[in-house]
Design an enzyme around this catalytic site. Structure first.
Site, PDB file in Angstrom:
ATOM      1  N   ILE A   1     -11.228  11.229  18.897  1.00 46.76           N
ATOM      2  CA  ILE A   1     -12.144  11.928  19.795  1.00 46.76           C
ATOM      3  C   ILE A   1     -13.073  10.873  20.393  1.00 46.76           C
ATOM      4  CG2 ILE A   1     -13.900  13.735  20.002  1.00 46.76           C
ATOM      5  CD1 ILE A   1     -12.736  14.903  17.326  1.00 46.76           C
ATOM      6  N   PRO A   2     -12.762  10.398  21.614  1.00 49.10           N
ATOM      7  CA  PRO A   2     -13.495   9.253  22.187  1.00 49.10           C
ATOM      8  C   PRO A   2     -14.885   9.617  22.702  1.00 49.10           C
ATOM      9  CG  PRO A   2     -11.899  10.062  23.764  1.00 49.10           C
ATOM     10  CD  PRO A   2     -11.705  10.877  22.501  1.00 49.10           C
ATOM     11  N   CYS A   3     -15.787   9.899  21.768  1.00 49.59           N
ATOM     12  CA  CYS A   3     -17.126  10.354  22.133  1.00 49.59           C
ATOM     13  C   CYS A   3     -17.900   9.318  22.947  1.00 49.59           C
ATOM     14  CB  CYS A   3     -17.915  10.764  20.895  1.00 49.59           C
ATOM     15  SG  CYS A   3     -18.138   9.473  19.682  1.00 49.59           S
ATOM     16  N   TYR A   4     -17.499   8.063  22.863  1.00 46.62           N
ATOM     17  CA  TYR A   4     -18.185   7.030  23.648  1.00 46.62           C
ATOM     18  C   TYR A   4     -17.992   7.218  25.145  1.00 46.62           C
ATOM     19  CZ  TYR A   4     -13.647   4.703  24.172  1.00 46.62           C
ATOM     20  OH  TYR A   4     -12.346   4.408  24.490  1.00 46.62           O
ATOM     21  N   ARG A   5     -17.055   8.051  25.551  1.00 40.86           N
ATOM     22  CA  ARG A   5     -16.810   8.305  26.978  1.00 40.86           C
ATOM     23  C   ARG A   5     -17.739   9.367  27.550  1.00 40.86           C
ATOM     24  NH1 ARG A   5     -10.320   8.152  26.238  1.00 40.86           N
ATOM     25  NH2 ARG A   5     -10.130   5.886  26.151  1.00 40.86           N
TER      26      ARG A   5
END
Length: 108
Positions: free
Chosen positions: A54-58
């Site tokens: 889950i690429p929350c940094y995006r």
């Protein structure tokens, strides 16, 4: 139980943000089903159970700013991850005109 469902909806949206794009907290909230969930998106991402999947940094602010409270290494780490994705920064924030994910923007 409701909170888990809400968080799951948020994680489902964040998983879809493509490499080389960012989305705003409000955009993720809208796509997850409630445009008023922007703050909830922040809470959900802060307790992300699967940072690899889950690429929350995006997810950034509507101004393209990274989170000062990025849970997985601080704001500098978020910048590093975004730059590794090919995202460019102008004056310390993401160039939203160029890199914002277009999905869900038609509602504005």
């Amino acid at each position: 139980m409701e909170e888990k469902n809400t968080y799951q909806k948020i994680y489902d949206v964040v998983r879809q943000i493509p490499r080389g794009s960012v989305a705003t907290y409000g955009q993720v909230a809208f796509l997850a089903g409630n445009a008023r969930w922007a703050r909830v998106v922040g809470y959900a991402l802060h307790v992300n159970p699967d940072p690899e999947g889950i690429p929350c940094y995006r997810v950034v602010t509507k101004e393209g700013k990274v989170s000062q409270a990025f849970a997985f290494g601080g704001s500098n780490r978020q910048v590093e991850l975004l730059e590794a994705d090919g995202i460019e920064f102008v004056d310390g924030h993401v160039d939203m005109e160029k890199f914002q994910w277009s999905v869900g923007l038609e509602h504005r």
